[in-house]
Design an enzyme around this catalytic site. Structure first.
Site, mmCIF file in Angstrom:
data_model
loop_
_atom_site.group_PDB
_atom_site.id
_atom_site.type_symbol
_atom_site.label_atom_id
_atom_site.label_comp_id
_atom_site.label_asym_id
_atom_site.label_seq_id
_atom_site.Cartn_x
_atom_site.Cartn_y
_atom_site.Cartn_z
ATOM 1 N N VAL A 60 0.809 -1.221 0.000
ATOM 2 C CA VAL A 60 0.000 0.000 0.000
ATOM 3 C C VAL A 60 0.842 1.271 0.000
ATOM 4 C CG1 VAL A 60 -1.968 -1.126 1.107
ATOM 5 C CG2 VAL A 60 -0.238 0.028 2.527
ATOM 6 N N SER A 139 -7.599 4.360 15.531
ATOM 7 C CA SER A 139 -7.089 3.753 16.760
ATOM 8 C C SER A 139 -7.521 4.582 17.967
ATOM 9 C CB SER A 139 -5.563 3.664 16.737
ATOM 10 O OG SER A 139 -5.054 3.270 18.001
ATOM 11 N N TYR A 151 2.426 7.289 15.537
ATOM 12 C CA TYR A 151 1.170 6.537 15.423
ATOM 13 C C TYR A 151 -0.016 7.415 15.804
ATOM 14 C CZ TYR A 151 -2.038 2.541 15.967
ATOM 15 O OH TYR A 151 -3.083 1.651 15.856
ATOM 16 N N ALA A 153 -0.235 10.682 15.708
ATOM 17 C CA ALA A 153 -0.444 11.715 14.687
ATOM 18 C C ALA A 153 -1.053 11.135 13.418
ATOM 19 C CB ALA A 153 0.881 12.404 14.377
ATOM 20 N N LYS A 155 -2.985 8.450 13.048
ATOM 21 C CA LYS A 155 -4.383 8.066 13.230
ATOM 22 C C LYS A 155 -5.279 9.283 13.446
ATOM 23 C CE LYS A 155 -3.908 3.620 12.696
ATOM 24 N NZ LYS A 155 -4.469 2.951 11.502
#
Length: 249
Positions: A60, A139, A151, A153, A155
């Site tokens: 991805v 999350s 993580y 930032a 999400k």
């Protein structure tokens, strides 16, 4: 009884394991056709022999692979009814002063830039189809500050992307919602070498909560199926916590 996703076509990423695999299983049971995407080659073995599922090996973070996802959907099924962006990684709770550019970029590229690029490529197919439904997997970290900065930032950014798409494409009958899981019993949550001090603080916080620590991937799959069904036609731009009450603590 009719199945809630019967004859609809979806692209689901992270399809070889965890929440992605559970979501593909649920959508298949509800009558959908799925292009099941994962960078792990095991996605072929996992979904081999399932008539409603087209497994596709793709990274991805690579734009050519994302363009091939859209091509595969178009050539295999002719239209697209929705996307579930589930593929993602965790920053393993590395704090700011221990987060180098490589870690930051890797998390951002997979958790935020990839969904943006995927939806940019898939949107014309959904517009052409007359509408669709998008579910982004965020999350609990987006709602609290107790994970690492990359993580958290990423999400939180995905939540903003969700709202922007929900507003911009409502006129095209396209809905976009985000689900924030709490701790979920997947390799993403349970595996890897975490940053011990930060992880210990998070673990102590979770232990103090009056809720169970981990949910199951199937619980996330269920809400994805609901949001992609005609039962949820009035839900757009929603931020839905599926965390057993963690975000209420």
């Amino acid at each position: 009884m009719s199945k809630k996703l019967e004859n609809k076509v979806f692209l689901i990423t992270g399809a070889a394991s965890g929440m992605g695999k559970a979501t593909v299983t649920k959508f298949e049971a509800e009558g959908a056709y799925i292009v099941a995407v994962d960078r792990n080659t095991s996605v072929i073995e996992v979904w081999d022999g399932h008539d409603q599922i087209t497994p596709l090996i793709a990274d991805v973070t690579k734009l050519d692979d994302i363009k091939n996802m859209a091509k595969t959907v178009k050539e295999t099924y002719g239209h697209l009814d929705g996307v579930c962006n589930i593929a993602g990684i965790n920053d393993l709770s590395y704090p700011l002063l221990e987060t180098d550019d490589e870690r930051w970029d890797n998390v951002m590229n997979i958790d935020l830039k990839a969904p943006f690029r995927i939806l940019r490529e898939m949107m014309p197919l959904m517009i052409e189809n007359g509408g669709g439904s998008i579910v982004n997997i965020g999350s609990y970290a987006a709602l609290r500050g107790n994970h690492g900065p990359s993580y958290t930032a990423a999400k939180a950014g995905l939540e903003g992307l969700t709202r922007s798409i929900a507003f911009s494409f409502a006129k095209n009958n396209i809905r976009c919602n985000i689900v924030h899981p709490g701790g979920c019993a997947t390799n993403l949550t349970l595996g890897g070498q975490k940053y011990h001090e930060a992880q210990a603080s998070l673990s102590n916080l979770i232990k103090a909560m009056p809720v169970k620590s981990f949910g199951q991937p199937e619980e996330i799959a269920n809400i994805c199926a609901f949001l992609c069904s005609d039962e949820a036609t009035w839900i757009n731009g929603a931020v839905i916590s599926v965390d057993g009450g963690m975000s209420a603590c």
